[in-house]
Motif scaffolding. Sequence first.
Motif, PDB file in Angstrom:
ATOM      1  N   ARG A   1       0.813  -1.225   0.000  1.00 21.11           N
ATOM      2  CA  ARG A   1       0.000   0.000   0.000  1.00 21.11           C
ATOM      3  C   ARG A   1       0.844   1.272   0.000  1.00 21.11           C
ATOM      4  O   ARG A   1       0.334   2.353  -0.270  1.00 21.11           O
ATOM      5  N   SER A   2       2.120   1.157   0.264  1.00 18.31           N
ATOM      6  CA  SER A   2       2.984   2.338   0.253  1.00 18.31           C
ATOM      7  C   SER A   2       2.974   2.967  -1.138  1.00 18.31           C
ATOM      8  O   SER A   2       3.039   2.264  -2.155  1.00 18.31           O
ATOM      9  N   ALA A   3       2.928   4.282  -1.183  1.00 10.40           N
ATOM     10  CA  ALA A   3       2.934   4.999  -2.471  1.00 10.40           C
ATOM     11  C   ALA A   3       4.231   4.784  -3.239  1.00 10.40           C
ATOM     12  O   ALA A   3       4.273   4.971  -4.454  1.00 10.40           O
ATOM     13  N   ARG A   4       5.294   4.376  -2.549  1.00  8.18           N
ATOM     14  CA  ARG A   4       6.587   4.153  -3.218  1.00  8.18           C
ATOM     15  C   ARG A   4       6.718   2.749  -3.785  1.00  8.18           C
ATOM     16  O   ARG A   4       7.664   2.455  -4.511  1.00  8.18           O
ATOM     17  N   VAL A   5       5.808   1.857  -3.449  1.00  9.12           N
ATOM     18  CA  VAL A   5       5.899   0.459  -3.870  1.00  9.12           C
ATOM     19  C   VAL A   5       4.977   0.219  -5.063  1.00  9.12           C
ATOM     20  O   VAL A   5       3.808   0.578  -5.031  1.00  9.12           O
ATOM     21  N   HIS A   6       5.542  -0.393  -6.102  1.00  8.04           N
ATOM     22  CA  HIS A   6       4.791  -0.680  -7.325  1.00  8.04           C
ATOM     23  C   HIS A   6       5.045  -2.127  -7.738  1.00  8.04           C
ATOM     24  O   HIS A   6       6.196  -2.559  -7.790  1.00  8.04           O
ATOM     25  N   THR A   7       3.983  -2.846  -8.045  1.00  8.70           N
ATOM     26  CA  THR A   7       4.166  -4.184  -8.584  1.00  8.70           C
ATOM     27  C   THR A   7       4.391  -4.061 -10.090  1.00  8.70           C
ATOM     28  O   THR A   7       3.845  -3.168 -10.735  1.00  8.70           O
ATOM     29  N   VAL A   8       5.215  -4.937 -10.622  1.00  4.82           N
ATOM     30  CA  VAL A   8       5.498  -4.905 -12.055  1.00  4.82           C
ATOM     31  C   VAL A   8       5.120  -6.251 -12.675  1.00  4.82           C
ATOM     32  O   VAL A   8       5.498  -7.308 -12.170  1.00  4.82           O
ATOM     33  N   PRO A   9       4.346  -6.196 -13.746  1.00  3.56           N
ATOM     34  CA  PRO A   9       3.913  -7.430 -14.405  1.00  3.56           C
ATOM     35  C   PRO A   9       5.014  -8.005 -15.292  1.00  3.56           C
ATOM     36  O   PRO A   9       6.016  -7.349 -15.576  1.00  3.56           O
ATOM     37  N   ILE A  10       4.770  -9.219 -15.730  1.00  3.76           N
ATOM     38  CA  ILE A  10       5.646  -9.855 -16.717  1.00  3.76           C
ATOM     39  C   ILE A  10       4.963  -9.688 -18.064  1.00  3.76           C
ATOM     40  O   ILE A  10       3.795 -10.057 -18.219  1.00  3.76           O
ATOM     41  N   GLY A  11       5.682  -9.102 -19.011  1.00  2.00           N
ATOM     42  CA  GLY A  11       5.126  -8.890 -20.337  1.00  2.00           C
ATOM     43  C   GLY A  11       6.115  -9.316 -21.408  1.00  2.00           C
ATOM     44  O   GLY A  11       7.131  -9.958 -21.127  1.00  2.00           O
ATOM     45  N   THR A  12       5.830  -8.901 -22.615  1.00  2.00           N
ATOM     46  CA  THR A  12       6.673  -9.263 -23.756  1.00  2.00           C
ATOM     47  C   THR A  12       8.105  -8.765 -23.591  1.00  2.00           C
ATOM     48  O   THR A  12       9.062  -9.494 -23.878  1.00  2.00           O
ATOM     49  N   LEU A  13       8.275  -7.530 -23.123  1.00  5.05           N
ATOM     50  CA  LEU A  13       9.631  -6.998 -22.939  1.00  5.05           C
ATOM     51  C   LEU A  13      10.396  -7.771 -21.877  1.00  5.05           C
ATOM     52  O   LEU A  13      11.596  -8.017 -22.016  1.00  5.05           O
TER      53      LEU A  13
END
Length: 136
Positions: free
Chosen positions: A65-77
């Motif tokens: 929930r921290s504004a500094r934390v972001h989840t990143v998906p797995i994609g083509t790149l």
Amino acid sequence: MALNSLLLDTSAYSVFRRGHPQVVQALQEAKTILIPATVLGELLAGFAAGSRREDNRSELEEFLRSARVHTVPIGTLTAERYAHIYAYLRGIGRPIPTNDLWIAASAMEHGSELLTTDRHYLDVPQIIVRYVTSSE
């Protein structure tokens, strides 16, 4: 993401929860903290198999929930970077676990420093690694 972003490996999150001073400080100083989907999967699987399932999940949700934390998906790149790292490590005879290939590929894709206690990431020259020992 911009410089001063840290991408967290599962091992780093684990020692962070135990109060590892170097990891705690690194996370406090980071402008942005990235959590790959692969790391979330490893953490949730570990929680599901453990005795503190609800507590661990609640602590993770609070962290996310921290504004500094972001989840990143797995994609083509990410997949393209995975293939590049895989081919390189295979060529030098230094394979690493599959999930760690995905984590390294995420670090490469986002230009983030990877925070980890897993030494084998040091064999991946395509990424910047902040290796800390787990015993501290």
